[in-house]
Scaffold this active site. Structure first.
Site: not given
Ligand code: SF4
Length: 362
Positions: A111, A124, A131, A135, A138, A352
């Site tokens: 996206e 963005c 990923c 995090c 996220c 995100c």
């Molecule tokens: S915020 Fe989300 S996309 Fe960004 S590095 Fe951390 S887990 Fe990955």
């Protein structure tokens, strides 16, 4: 069909096999690579600029429309490159933000989020499918990395959105799905392509790369010839909190990260941004603000406080407005440059990875 030299082995490795033949997306070719290929095939270097002009200024999508090139050069291009497609499967709009869900050629979903600011249109973009950084706040971190995006897939997010909205993108932020420094070579190619004066011609200072803190790559990034902006997803003033919400901190802790930023600043002399998502009861009290101020004192930076976009899959809550303002005031009093990010896209799953997560479920 050309014979690829050893010099171009790397280039070939980034190719795709189509109908049993090595082909590369034309959108993933830097102008230097194109010039090298032309010279290898006894063509003049300057045609690279003409080809870029057709692709990125005139926006044609077949080589046969490049009417100032010879038939043999068009044949060379057709034999070795293709115009890759990126399919938009969903678009959501809310006032000055739009979110696009794209389907890649292998059916994976990514996206991009468009934000209309008074200074221009900022996009963005995603750098990976999923990923691995994990995090905890996220949505993308819940969807593990499937693969890196190619540079062409990153370029195409810009071209596709520009076509859809009929306007130029003025700023690009690599802060969508993925950790860009975990896809470093493709990231550098992407920046090289979009920054080139004969390509999309996005000024370096209009491009920002955001990392969660992959320290070795911060040092590599500092040595690049571009004046691209760097943003650090910090989100905590100390190891205790950061360890809880960002697993990367166990590999590169806060002091290692801050040292890397200080070294980056001494090499580049470019101000960095620290992103700080405000999570209710986690990192948002007055002592966190004071600790953050003392951590960043003397660093040429500004802090961007980000109201959290809550998601149904993650239990973190957003800090209430008054508390964000108090946090902001403390940083201000401590003489830290600070802004509060305008709220974007809460109604359209603009956090995100949210749209992709929903797209996948359907
Ligand atoms: S915020 Fe989300 S996309 Fe960004 S590095 Fe951390 S887990 Fe990955």
């Amino acid at each position: 069909m050309i014979i690829w030299s050893n010099k171009l082995t790397n280039f070939l490795n980034k190719s795709t096999i189509i109908m049993g033949v090595y082909m590369k997306s034309i959108y993933g070719v830097t102008i230097d690579e194109l010039e090298g290929l032309l010279v290898e095939n006894n063509e003049k270097k300057f045609h690279a600029g003409q080809i870029y002009d057709w692709i990125y200024v005139k926006r044609v999508d077949t080589f046969s429309k490049m009417t100032n090139l010879s038939k043999s050069l068009i044949k060379l291009l057709e034999d070795n490159f293709y115009f890759e497609k990126l399919e938009v499967i969903k678009e959501q709009k809310d006032k000055d933000v739009s979110k696009f869900l794209f389907k890649l050629s292998d059916e994976n979903l990514i996206e991009a989020v468009l934000m209309n600011h008074d200074y221009g249109n900022s996009l963005c973009v995603s750098s990976q499918v999923g990923c691995n950084m994990g995090c905890r706040f996220c949505e993308s971190g819940r969807l593990k990395k499937v693969r890196n995006l190619t540079s062409s897939e990153m370029v195409l997010q810009i071209l596709k959105v520009e076509k859809l909205i009929g306007k130029r993108i003025s700023h690009v932020v690599v802060m969508g799905i993925g950790e860009p420094f975990d896809n470093y070579d493709n990231l550098v190619s992407f920046i090289t392509i979009i920054n080139h004066a004969k390509g999309i011609a996005l000024g370096s200072r209009h491009i920002t790369v955001s990392t969660c803190g992959v320290v070795p790559k911060i040092y590599e990034f500092a040595k690049l010839p571009f004046q691209v902006n760097l943003a650090i997803s910090l989100h905590a003033p100390n190891d205790k909190i950061r360890n809880e919400i960002m697993p990367i901190n166990k590999a590169y802790n806060v002091s290692t990260l801050i040292k890397a930023i200080k070294d980056y600043l001494s090499i580049t002399n470019r101000r960095v941004t620290f992103e700080y998502i405000m999570l209710d009861g986690v990192n948002d009290n007055a002592s966190n603000a004071k600790e953050l101020a003392s951590l960043l004192r003397g660093i040429n930076c500004y802090v961007n406080l980000i109201p959290y976009n809550e998601t149904e899959n993650i239990s973190f809550k957003r800090t209430e407005k008054e508390k964000i303002l108090k946090f902001y005031d403390i940083l201000k009093k401590e003489k830290i440059n600070v802004t509060i990010r305008r709220e974007f896209g809460g109604n359209i799953d603009a956090a995100c990875g949210q749209l992709r997560a929903k797209g996948k479920v359907k």
